[in-house]
Design a protein around this motif. Structure first.
Motif, PDB file in Angstrom:
ATOM      1  N   GLY A 195      44.171  47.108  28.364  1.00  0.00           N
ATOM      2  CA  GLY A 195      44.560  45.827  28.940  1.00  0.00           C
ATOM      3  C   GLY A 195      45.957  45.828  29.543  1.00  0.00           C
ATOM      4  N   LEU A 196      46.440  46.994  29.973  1.00  0.00           N
ATOM      5  CA  LEU A 196      47.793  47.108  30.510  1.00  0.00           C
ATOM      6  C   LEU A 196      47.858  46.944  32.033  1.00  0.00           C
ATOM      7  CD1 LEU A 196      48.961  50.188  28.402  1.00  0.00           C
ATOM      8  CD2 LEU A 196      49.303  47.755  27.908  1.00  0.00           C
ATOM      9  N   VAL A 197      46.692  46.811  32.666  1.00  0.00           N
ATOM     10  CA  VAL A 197      46.637  46.765  34.130  1.00  0.00           C
ATOM     11  C   VAL A 197      46.128  45.394  34.584  1.00  0.00           C
ATOM     12  CG1 VAL A 197      45.649  47.833  36.192  1.00  0.00           C
ATOM     13  CG2 VAL A 197      46.179  49.246  34.199  1.00  0.00           C
ATOM     14  N   LYS A 198      46.811  44.831  35.574  1.00  0.00           N
ATOM     15  CA  LYS A 198      46.381  43.554  36.148  1.00  0.00           C
ATOM     16  C   LYS A 198      45.982  43.765  37.598  1.00  0.00           C
ATOM     17  CE  LYS A 198      49.226  40.421  33.410  1.00  0.00           C
ATOM     18  NZ  LYS A 198      50.251  39.361  33.484  1.00  0.00           N
ATOM     19  N   VAL A 199      44.939  43.053  38.012  1.00  0.00           N
ATOM     20  CA  VAL A 199      44.523  43.025  39.414  1.00  0.00           C
ATOM     21  C   VAL A 199      44.585  41.571  39.848  1.00  0.00           C
ATOM     22  CG1 VAL A 199      42.649  43.437  41.043  1.00  0.00           C
ATOM     23  CG2 VAL A 199      43.037  45.049  39.169  1.00  0.00           C
ATOM     24  N   ASN A 200      45.407  41.306  40.853  1.00  0.00           N
ATOM     25  CA  ASN A 200      45.599  39.939  41.356  1.00  0.00           C
ATOM     26  C   ASN A 200      45.966  38.966  40.234  1.00  0.00           C
ATOM     27  OD1 ASN A 200      44.966  40.845  43.960  1.00  0.00           O
ATOM     28  ND2 ASN A 200      42.791  40.555  43.593  1.00  0.00           N
ATOM     29  N   GLY A 201      46.826  39.439  39.307  1.00  0.00           N
ATOM     30  CA  GLY A 201      47.338  38.585  38.233  1.00  0.00           C
ATOM     31  C   GLY A 201      46.450  38.463  37.015  1.00  0.00           C
ATOM     32  N   GLN A 202      45.267  39.071  37.045  1.00  0.00           N
ATOM     33  CA  GLN A 202      44.332  38.994  35.922  1.00  0.00           C
ATOM     34  C   GLN A 202      44.181  40.365  35.264  1.00  0.00           C
ATOM     35  OE1 GLN A 202      42.780  36.035  35.017  1.00  0.00           O
ATOM     36  NE2 GLN A 202      44.053  35.086  36.590  1.00  0.00           N
ATOM     37  N   ILE A 203      44.193  40.404  33.939  1.00  0.00           N
ATOM     38  CA  ILE A 203      43.988  41.669  33.238  1.00  0.00           C
ATOM     39  C   ILE A 203      42.603  42.205  33.585  1.00  0.00           C
ATOM     40  CG2 ILE A 203      43.686  42.745  30.973  1.00  0.00           C
ATOM     41  CD1 ILE A 203      45.821  40.801  29.927  1.00  0.00           C
ATOM     42  N   GLU A 204      42.548  43.478  33.925  1.00  0.00           N
ATOM     43  CA  GLU A 204      41.285  44.118  34.319  1.00  0.00           C
ATOM     44  C   GLU A 204      41.002  45.280  33.371  1.00  0.00           C
ATOM     45  OE1 GLU A 204      37.949  44.721  35.503  1.00  0.00           O
ATOM     46  OE2 GLU A 204      38.944  43.287  36.823  1.00  0.00           O
ATOM     47  N   VAL A 205      39.795  45.317  32.820  1.00  0.00           N
ATOM     48  CA  VAL A 205      39.435  46.379  31.869  1.00  0.00           C
ATOM     49  C   VAL A 205      38.338  47.297  32.403  1.00  0.00           C
ATOM     50  CG1 VAL A 205      40.223  45.147  29.816  1.00  0.00           C
ATOM     51  CG2 VAL A 205      37.879  44.831  30.620  1.00  0.00           C
ATOM     52  N   GLN A 206      37.947  47.141  33.650  1.00  0.00           N
ATOM     53  CA  GLN A 206      36.940  48.006  34.264  1.00  0.00           C
ATOM     54  C   GLN A 206      37.629  49.064  35.117  1.00  0.00           C
ATOM     55  OE1 GLN A 206      34.555  44.992  36.382  1.00  0.00           O
ATOM     56  NE2 GLN A 206      32.822  45.857  35.285  1.00  0.00           N
ATOM     57  N   ARG A 207      37.503  50.325  34.709  1.00  0.00           N
ATOM     58  CA  ARG A 207      38.133  51.413  35.459  1.00  0.00           C
ATOM     59  C   ARG A 207      37.533  51.525  36.861  1.00  0.00           C
ATOM     60  NH1 ARG A 207      37.856  57.595  33.485  1.00  0.00           N
ATOM     61  NH2 ARG A 207      35.680  57.068  33.563  1.00  0.00           N
ATOM     62  N   GLY A 208      36.250  51.192  36.990  1.00  0.00           N
ATOM     63  CA  GLY A 208      35.561  51.304  38.263  1.00  0.00           C
ATOM     64  C   GLY A 208      35.674  50.070  39.142  1.00  0.00           C
ATOM     65  N   LYS A 209      36.532  49.121  38.764  1.00  0.00           N
ATOM     66  CA  LYS A 209      36.730  47.903  39.571  1.00  0.00           C
ATOM     67  C   LYS A 209      37.078  48.299  41.001  1.00  0.00           C
ATOM     68  CE  LYS A 209      38.213  43.611  40.515  1.00  0.00           C
ATOM     69  NZ  LYS A 209      37.287  42.575  40.816  1.00  0.00           N
ATOM     70  N   LYS A 210      36.355  47.733  41.949  1.00  0.00           N
ATOM     71  CA  LYS A 210      36.585  48.056  43.358  1.00  0.00           C
ATOM     72  C   LYS A 210      37.716  47.189  43.898  1.00  0.00           C
ATOM     73  CE  LYS A 210      31.819  49.445  44.134  1.00  0.00           C
ATOM     74  NZ  LYS A 210      30.553  49.138  44.806  1.00  0.00           N
ATOM     75  N   LEU A 211      38.678  47.855  44.533  1.00  0.00           N
ATOM     76  CA  LEU A 211      39.811  47.163  45.126  1.00  0.00           C
ATOM     77  C   LEU A 211      39.661  47.163  46.643  1.00  0.00           C
ATOM     78  CD1 LEU A 211      42.612  48.851  43.006  1.00  0.00           C
ATOM     79  CD2 LEU A 211      41.468  46.674  42.559  1.00  0.00           C
ATOM     80  N   TYR A 212      39.923  46.009  47.235  1.00  0.00           N
ATOM     81  CA  TYR A 212      39.781  45.845  48.679  1.00  0.00           C
ATOM     82  C   TYR A 212      41.118  45.452  49.302  1.00  0.00           C
ATOM     83  CZ  TYR A 212      34.813  45.829  47.546  1.00  0.00           C
ATOM     84  OH  TYR A 212      33.569  46.177  47.082  1.00  0.00           O
ATOM     85  N   ASP A 213      41.150  45.391  50.614  1.00  0.00           N
ATOM     86  CA  ASP A 213      42.343  45.006  51.356  1.00  0.00           C
ATOM     87  C   ASP A 213      42.930  43.706  50.799  1.00  0.00           C
ATOM     88  OD1 ASP A 213      44.250  45.066  53.482  1.00  0.00           O
ATOM     89  OD2 ASP A 213      43.037  43.617  54.578  1.00  0.00           O
ATOM     90  N   GLY A 214      44.226  43.731  50.509  1.00  0.00           N
ATOM     91  CA  GLY A 214      44.905  42.533  50.021  1.00  0.00           C
ATOM     92  C   GLY A 214      45.036  42.451  48.519  1.00  0.00           C
ATOM     93  N   ASP A 215      44.318  43.283  47.771  1.00  0.00           N
ATOM     94  CA  ASP A 215      44.432  43.258  46.317  1.00  0.00           C
ATOM     95  C   ASP A 215      45.789  43.810  45.883  1.00  0.00           C
ATOM     96  OD1 ASP A 215      41.930  42.143  45.827  1.00  0.00           O
ATOM     97  OD2 ASP A 215      40.944  44.073  45.506  1.00  0.00           O
ATOM     98  N   ILE A 216      46.304  43.264  44.775  1.00  0.00           N
ATOM     99  CA  ILE A 216      47.571  43.705  44.197  1.00  0.00           C
ATOM    100  C   ILE A 216      47.299  44.169  42.766  1.00  0.00           C
ATOM    101  CG2 ILE A 216      49.911  43.035  43.510  1.00  0.00           C
ATOM    102  CD1 ILE A 216      49.646  42.795  46.465  1.00  0.00           C
ATOM    103  N   VAL A 217      47.738  45.388  42.450  1.00  0.00           N
ATOM    104  CA  VAL A 217      47.587  45.954  41.112  1.00  0.00           C
ATOM    105  C   VAL A 217      48.965  46.008  40.469  1.00  0.00           C
ATOM    106  CG1 VAL A 217      46.887  47.989  39.790  1.00  0.00           C
ATOM    107  CG2 VAL A 217      45.632  47.364  41.858  1.00  0.00           C
ATOM    108  N   GLU A 218      49.049  45.618  39.193  1.00  0.00           N
ATOM    109  CA  GLU A 218      50.307  45.683  38.454  1.00  0.00           C
ATOM    110  C   GLU A 218      50.124  46.557  37.218  1.00  0.00           C
ATOM    111  OE1 GLU A 218      52.227  41.777  37.805  1.00  0.00           O
ATOM    112  OE2 GLU A 218      50.633  41.004  39.099  1.00  0.00           O
ATOM    113  N   PHE A 219      51.109  47.438  36.988  1.00  0.00           N
ATOM    114  CA  PHE A 219      51.077  48.321  35.820  1.00  0.00           C
ATOM    115  C   PHE A 219      52.494  48.761  35.503  1.00  0.00           C
ATOM    116  CE2 PHE A 219      50.573  52.781  34.166  1.00  0.00           C
ATOM    117  CZ  PHE A 219      50.129  52.419  32.909  1.00  0.00           C
ATOM    118  N   GLU A 220      52.927  48.504  34.279  1.00  0.00           N
ATOM    119  CA  GLU A 220      54.248  48.907  33.790  1.00  0.00           C
ATOM    120  C   GLU A 220      55.379  48.521  34.745  1.00  0.00           C
ATOM    121  OE1 GLU A 220      53.954  53.101  32.871  1.00  0.00           O
ATOM    122  OE2 GLU A 220      53.230  52.636  30.866  1.00  0.00           O
ATOM    123  N   GLY A 221      55.330  47.291  35.247  1.00  0.00           N
ATOM    124  CA  GLY A 221      56.388  46.805  36.120  1.00  0.00           C
ATOM    125  C   GLY A 221      56.286  47.277  37.564  1.00  0.00           C
TER     126      GLY A 221
END
Length: 69
Positions: free
Chosen positions: A36-62
């Motif tokens: 639960g250390l990774v956020k996608v568009n401000g939401q915690i994401e727990v799926q490693r295979g989550k597909k990211l598209y244009d405009g998505d923002i990923v956050e991890f360790e600052g």
């Protein structure tokens, strides 16, 4: 903020973390995401295979990764 340019329609979350140099291996990405250390568009994401598209923002360790097409 790191920017990843898409070669295809999307990139998977684990691959994006590796491409940005935020983790050394797919195993490291898997554990960071499962813990639960990774956020996608401000939401915690727990799926490693989550597909990211244009405009998505990923956050991890600052760090942020901006996904661009």
């Amino acid at each position: 903020m790191e920017t990843i340019k898409l070669k295809d329609e999307y990139i998977k979350l684990g691959q994006a973390l590796k491409a940005a140099g935020l983790v050394e291996s797919g195993v490291d990405a898997k554990f960071a995401i499962q813990d639960g250390l990774v956020k996608v568009n401000g939401q915690i994401e727990v799926q490693r295979g989550k597909k990211l598209y244009d405009g998505d923002i990923v956050e991890f360790e600052g760090n942020q990764i901006n996904i661009k097409s």
